[in-house]
Design a protein around this motif. Structure first.
Motif, PDB file in Angstrom:
ATOM      1  N   ASP A   1       1.940   4.098  -7.560  1.00  0.00           N
ATOM      2  CA  ASP A   1       1.255   2.968  -6.725  1.00  0.00           C
ATOM      3  C   ASP A   1       1.956   1.452  -7.225  1.00  0.00           C
ATOM      4  O   ASP A   1       2.328   1.327  -8.477  1.00  0.00           O
TER       5      ASP A   1
ATOM      6  N   SER B   1      -0.534  -1.675  -9.694  1.00  0.00           N
ATOM      7  CA  SER B   1       0.055  -1.494 -10.895  1.00  0.00           C
ATOM      8  C   SER B   1       0.184  -2.725 -11.621  1.00  0.00           C
ATOM      9  O   SER B   1       0.036  -3.675 -11.249  1.00  0.00           O
TER      10      SER B   1
ATOM     11  N   ASN C   1       3.727   3.708  -1.908  1.00  0.00           N
ATOM     12  CA  ASN C   1       4.213   3.660  -3.114  1.00  0.00           C
ATOM     13  C   ASN C   1       5.774   3.373  -3.540  1.00  0.00           C
ATOM     14  O   ASN C   1       6.439   3.374  -2.555  1.00  0.00           O
TER      15      ASN C   1
ATOM     16  N   ARG D   1       0.746  -1.174   0.086  1.00  0.00           N
ATOM     17  CA  ARG D   1      -0.024  -0.101  -0.010  1.00  0.00           C
ATOM     18  C   ARG D   1       0.947   1.043  -0.059  1.00  0.00           C
ATOM     19  O   ARG D   1       0.489   2.106  -0.129  1.00  0.00           O
TER      20      ARG D   1
END
Length: 263
Positions: A138, A142, A131, A129
Motif C-alpha cells: 500500500d 504507508s 499499490n 489508492r
C-alpha cells in the motif's frame, strides 16, 4: 518490540487496546505483525498507560499520573508519537508528516504532495489508492513517502531508489521514462555516431513505438538504440522486423526478428 518509550514505529508511553481482539499493543503495526487480522485505528477507544498501568479512554495525557502519551496526538487516527510536525489531512483521512504548509492535497490524485508539485505534476485519479508497482504494498497509508514519476504514477521513495540502483529507468506500469533522460540520450547519440553499422545494415530502418510520447514512427536501425523521430527518446520498442533497402533496386524487404524493447 515494545519499550517504555514506544516501539520501533512510534515514540509513545501508552498501549492501544485493540478494538478487534481486546489485546494491548504499542501500535497497530505491532498488532498486525503478530495477529492474523488488522487493527482499525479509527475504532480505538481505550489506551493503557505505560507509567501507571491505568486503562482509560484514548486521550493525550493520562488521567491518573498525567504522563503525556505523545508529543503529538490525533483523536481521529489515535496516533501518538513524538513531534514530527504531523497534521491530519481530512481528504486523505489519515495523519501526514508535515509541516502542513509544505504540502497540499491534490483533489484528483487524492493525495498530499509537496508544494513544489502544485501545478507541476501529471494527475492520475486516485493514484495513491493503487499499490506500489515495485513491492506491491500500500502507498496511501504507508509510513514510507511516495515518489511521483513524470507519468503521474507513484512508487515508494525507497522502491524508486532501489530501482535506480539496479539501472532501471522506466515506470513499471506504463514504461514512460522515470526522470529526464536527455543527457543519457545525448550519450547514446555520440555512441551511435562513433559506431556505424556494418555495410549490410546501413540504410535499414525499423518501426518503433515510443514509450515516452506514444508516437509510431520508422527510424534508422542501430543495435545501440532506435531514436524516436518525434521526441528524440531512445525509450522505444521495436514493432516488427528490419526494413532493409535493396541497393540494386528501389524496393524494400522486411525481415521478422523477435520484437524487442530498447534499453
Amino acid at each position: 518490540m515494545a519499550s517504555s518509550v514506544g516501539c520501533q514505529h512510534y515514540v509513545r508511553s501508552c498501549l492501544l487496546k485493540a478494538p478487534c481482539c481486546g489485546k494491548l499493543y504499542v501500535c497497530r503495526l505491532c498488532h498486525d505483525a503478530e495477529e492474523n487480522h488488522q487493527m482499525d485505528r479509527f475504532k480505538v477507544r481505550e489506551v493503557f498507560c505505560s507509567a501507571c498501568d491505568t486503562l482509560q479512554k484514548a486521550q493525550k495525557t493520562c488521567q491518573e499520573c498525567h504522563a503525556q502519551f505523545g508529543e503529538y496526538y490525533c483523536d481521529i487516527c489515535h496516533l501518538f508519537d513524538k513531534d514530527k510536525k504531523q497534521y491530519h489531512c481530512q481528504p486523505c483521512g489519515i495523519c501526514r508528516i508535515g509541516p502542513k504548509e509544505k504540502y497540499f492535497h491534490c483533489q484528483k490524485c487524492n493525495l498530499c504532495l509537496a508544494q513544489d508539485l502544485r501545478g507541476n505534476h501529471k494527475c492520475v485519479e486516485n493514484v495513491s489508492r493503487q499499490n506500489c508497482p515495485v513491492c506491491m504494498e500500500d502507498i496511501h497509508t504507508s509510513r514510507i513517502g511516495a515518489h511521483v514519476l513524470p507519468c503521474g504514477h507513484l512508487l515508494h521513495k525507497t522502491c524508486f531508489d532501489d530501482m535506480v540502483r539496479t539501472g532501471a529507468y522506466r515506470c513499471p506500469l506504463c514504461m514512460h521514462s522515470a526522470w529526464n533522460m536527455e543527457e543519457h540520450w545525448e550519450i547514446i547519440d555520440n555512441d551511435i555516431a562513433q559506431s556505424p553499422m556494418p555495410t549490410e545494415y546501413q540504410g535499414a530502418t525499423v518501426k518503433v513505438i515510443c514509450n515516452d510520447c506514444q508516437s509510431h514512427c520508422t527510424v534508422p536501425f542501430h543495435v545501440l538504440g532506435m531514436k524516436c523521430a518525434e521526441c528524440g527518446s531512445y525509450n522505444t520498442a521495436q514493432d516488427g522486423g528490419l526494413i532493409q533497402q535493396q541497393h540494386h533496386s528501389d524496393s524494400y524487404t522486411e525481415n521478422e526478428p523477435e520484437p524487442q524493447d530498447q534499453h
